[in-house]
Scaffold this active site. Structure first.
Site, PDB file in Angstrom:
ATOM      1  N   ARG A  53     -11.331 -10.956   6.995  1.00 30.56           N
ATOM      2  CA  ARG A  53     -10.770  -9.640   7.312  1.00 30.56           C
ATOM      3  C   ARG A  53      -9.258  -9.795   7.346  1.00 30.56           C
ATOM      4  NH1 ARG A  53      -8.297 -11.551  10.741  1.00 30.56           N
ATOM      5  NH2 ARG A  53      -7.740  -9.500  11.454  1.00 30.56           N
ATOM      6  N   GLY A  54      -8.564  -8.675   7.536  1.00 31.58           N
ATOM      7  CA  GLY A  54      -7.106  -8.712   7.422  1.00 31.58           C
ATOM      8  C   GLY A  54      -6.739  -8.356   5.987  1.00 31.58           C
ATOM      9  N   ALA A  55      -5.761  -7.457   5.842  1.00 32.06           N
ATOM     10  CA  ALA A  55      -5.493  -6.879   4.524  1.00 32.06           C
ATOM     11  C   ALA A  55      -5.253  -7.921   3.416  1.00 32.06           C
ATOM     12  CB  ALA A  55      -4.325  -5.903   4.644  1.00 32.06           C
ATOM     13  N   ARG A  90     -14.456  -2.185   1.611  1.00 29.80           N
ATOM     14  CA  ARG A  90     -13.783  -1.646   2.826  1.00 29.80           C
ATOM     15  C   ARG A  90     -12.727  -0.650   2.348  1.00 29.80           C
ATOM     16  NH1 ARG A  90     -11.962  -5.465   7.629  1.00 29.80           N
ATOM     17  NH2 ARG A  90     -12.006  -3.501   8.733  1.00 29.80           N
ATOM     18  N   GLN A 201     -10.273  -8.790  17.669  1.00 31.92           N
ATOM     19  CA  GLN A 201      -9.535  -9.706  16.788  1.00 31.92           C
ATOM     20  C   GLN A 201      -8.390 -10.394  17.518  1.00 31.92           C
ATOM     21  OE1 GLN A 201     -10.452  -6.591  15.950  1.00 31.92           O
ATOM     22  NE2 GLN A 201     -10.735  -6.326  13.765  1.00 31.92           N
ATOM     23  N   ASP A 242      -2.355  -2.416   7.419  1.00 30.83           N
ATOM     24  CA  ASP A 242      -3.360  -2.399   6.342  1.00 30.83           C
ATOM     25  C   ASP A 242      -2.920  -1.550   5.167  1.00 30.83           C
ATOM     26  OD1 ASP A 242      -4.846  -2.977   8.989  1.00 30.83           O
ATOM     27  OD2 ASP A 242      -6.093  -3.744   7.359  1.00 30.83           O
ATOM     28  N   ASN A 252      -2.574   0.887  10.752  1.00 33.06           N
ATOM     29  CA  ASN A 252      -2.992  -0.440  11.237  1.00 33.06           C
ATOM     30  C   ASN A 252      -4.147  -0.262  12.225  1.00 33.06           C
ATOM     31  OD1 ASN A 252      -2.631  -3.329  11.263  1.00 33.06           O
ATOM     32  ND2 ASN A 252      -1.798  -3.135  13.324  1.00 33.06           N
ATOM     33  N   LYS A 253      -4.609  -1.357  12.742  1.00 33.56           N
ATOM     34  CA  LYS A 253      -5.766  -1.374  13.646  1.00 33.56           C
ATOM     35  C   LYS A 253      -5.649  -0.314  14.745  1.00 33.56           C
ATOM     36  CE  LYS A 253      -8.592  -3.456  13.295  1.00 33.56           C
ATOM     37  NZ  LYS A 253      -9.704  -2.900  12.502  1.00 33.56           N
TER      38      LYS A 253
HETATM   39  O1  MRU Z   1     -10.329  -4.739  10.652  1.00 33.58           O
HETATM   40  P1  MRU Z   1      -9.449  -5.901  10.335  1.00 33.58           P
HETATM   41  O2  MRU Z   1      -9.651  -7.066  11.244  1.00 33.58           O
HETATM   42  O3  MRU Z   1      -9.509  -6.281   8.875  1.00 33.58           O
HETATM   43  O4  MRU Z   1      -7.986  -5.323  10.610  1.00 33.58           O
HETATM   44  C1  MRU Z   1      -6.861  -6.145  10.419  1.00 33.58           C
HETATM   45  C2  MRU Z   1      -5.607  -5.530  10.854  1.00 33.58           C
HETATM   46  O5  MRU Z   1      -5.551  -4.406  11.285  1.00 33.58           O
HETATM   47  C3  MRU Z   1      -4.375  -6.351  10.651  1.00 33.58           C
HETATM   48  O6  MRU Z   1      -3.427  -6.103  11.647  1.00 33.58           O
HETATM   49  C4  MRU Z   1      -3.794  -5.968   9.273  1.00 33.58           C
HETATM   50  O7  MRU Z   1      -4.740  -6.131   8.275  1.00 33.58           O
HETATM   51  C5  MRU Z   1      -2.625  -6.767   8.927  1.00 33.58           C
HETATM   52  S1  MRU Z   1      -3.108  -8.368   8.499  1.00 33.58           S
HETATM   53  C6  MRU Z   1      -1.837  -9.351   8.058  1.00 33.58           C
END
Ligand code: MRU
Length: 358
Positions: A53-55, A90, A201, A242, A252-253
């Site tokens: 996970r994470g962009a 996603r 996370q 993201d 973002n999250k």
């Molecule tokens: O749902 P996730 O865990 O994929 O969400 C990740 C985030 O929101 C991160 O902050 C974002 O992707 C930046 S990652 C360098």
């Protein structure tokens, strides 16, 4: 970065088995498991269930998904079908679509016999670039931390939300990269880690990776940041993103927006760290960003480890209650102090982003 003192990336191609390997993030911090991905379907599933996970990392995983697809069937129609399925795995992080389109552009002009090798070269390139861009984000963000340290001369308290650490990229992270570099330079840092419900996370991944690098950190409930800012216990916030629009609005999250509001009210600088690949140059209005809604079980049930060391999933809500699980929110550009990118630090605005490309 290190786990148990050993250097790791989050994803890599295993030349012997000709497959892809990842760190299964659904098991962290309780178990460290390296998982094999043998097919494009395995990569799609890994993205969906958030083993990765994470962009930036889901973008890289999608790129490797196309490598595995081309290993099975080096046919352009199959490439199109797998690309679509990967993009749909996603919705919110733009890096997924960006990586798939970059791979497709490279592959569509290839002879069938070269598809696999070309795909593999390009996926590896995406990963290497990500490492170097994240390190550059770190260098650019380090200068901001140094400025604060030069006037404060005491431990810098940084608040972060979710995991925009090395586990969300290939290495270094975006939001954490300046922190790692400052720590390496001997600047005393302490990180307030938002737990980041419902997937935790922050608690499960950010705190874990900071611990492994020896960086002092404290997990806080998501609602704690506000009072810490009121008490002067936060010098700066750094988060990832993201999808960032060309006007500087940041997706973002979920919960990021509330932290930005609290930071604004308390005059705490709020930075967003991102590679340029996270910018969506097409969507003009943040209302058009697809916001992922995930299974409500992520709210009603939590994973934990029992006394036997086994991971268990427990229901914590009344059985009859309904819950809603929006995974991302939008922080308007006006609440973002600066964007930190590999190309430099800029205002969160169309003008600011344009200046990076001059
Ligand atoms: O749902 P996730 O865990 O994929 O969400 C990740 C985030 O929101 C991160 O902050 C974002 O992707 C930046 S990652 C360098």
């Amino acid at each position: 970065m290190k786990i148990g003192g050993k250097e790791f990336n989050t994803i890599w191609f295993n030349e012997i088995n000709q497959n892809v390997q990842i760190i299964d993030q659904t098991k962290l911090p309780h178990k460290f498991i390296i998982k094999d991905l043998n097919t494009v379907e395995d990569t799609i599933n890994a993205i969906k269930v958030m083993e990765v996970r994470g962009a930036p990392l889901i973008g890289a995983t999608a790129a490797y998904g196309l490598v595995l697809a081309m290993k099975k069937n080096n046919d352009v129609k199959y490439l199109e079908k797998c690309s679509k399925n990967l993009i749909n795995s996603r919705p919110t992080a733009i890096n997924l679509e960006w990586a798939v389109n970059r791979m497709k552009n490279k592959l569509l002009s290839c002879k069938p016999a070269n598809l696999f090798n070309t795909a593999l070269d390009e996926a590896k390139k995406i990963c290497l670039e990500d490492i170097s861009f994240c390190e550059q984000i770190g260098q650019n963000g380090l200068r901001i931390i140094e400025q604060i340290y030069n006037s404060k001369k005491k431990t810098i308290n940084i608040l972060t939300h979710c995991n925009a650490g090395w586990l969300a990229t290939i290495n270094w992270g975006t939001a954490t990269s300046p922190i790692y570099l400052a720590h390496k330079k001997g600047i005393p840092i302490h990180v307030w880690v938002d737990e980041t419900r419902p997937r935790n996370q922050g608690a499960n991944l950010t705190s874990y990776e900071l611990n492994e690098e020896g960086i002092p950190n404290t997990i806080i409930a998501d609602n704690t940041g506000g009072i810490l800012m009121q008490r002067g216990q936060v010098d700066m916030c750094i988060v990832g993103t993201d999808r960032t629009l060309s006007n500087g609005d940041v997706c973002n999250k979920i919960g990021t927006y509330l932290k930005a509001l609290a930071a604004h009210d308390n005059k705490v600088p709020f930075y967003v760290a991102l590679p340029i690949s996270t910018i969506d140059w097409n969507i003009k209005d943040s209302k058009d960003i697809p916001i992922e809604e995930r299974n409500s079980k992520e709210l009603s049930n939590v994973d934990g480890v029992n006394s036997k060391g086994e991971i268990e999933n427990l229901l914590i809500y009344p059985k009859k209650s309904k819950s809603m699980n929006l995974a991302f929110d939008i922080t308007p550009a006006k609440y973002v102090t600066k964007l930190i990118t590999e190309k430099g630090v800029c205002d969160a605005s169309a003008e600011g982003l344009k200046n990076l490309f001059k």
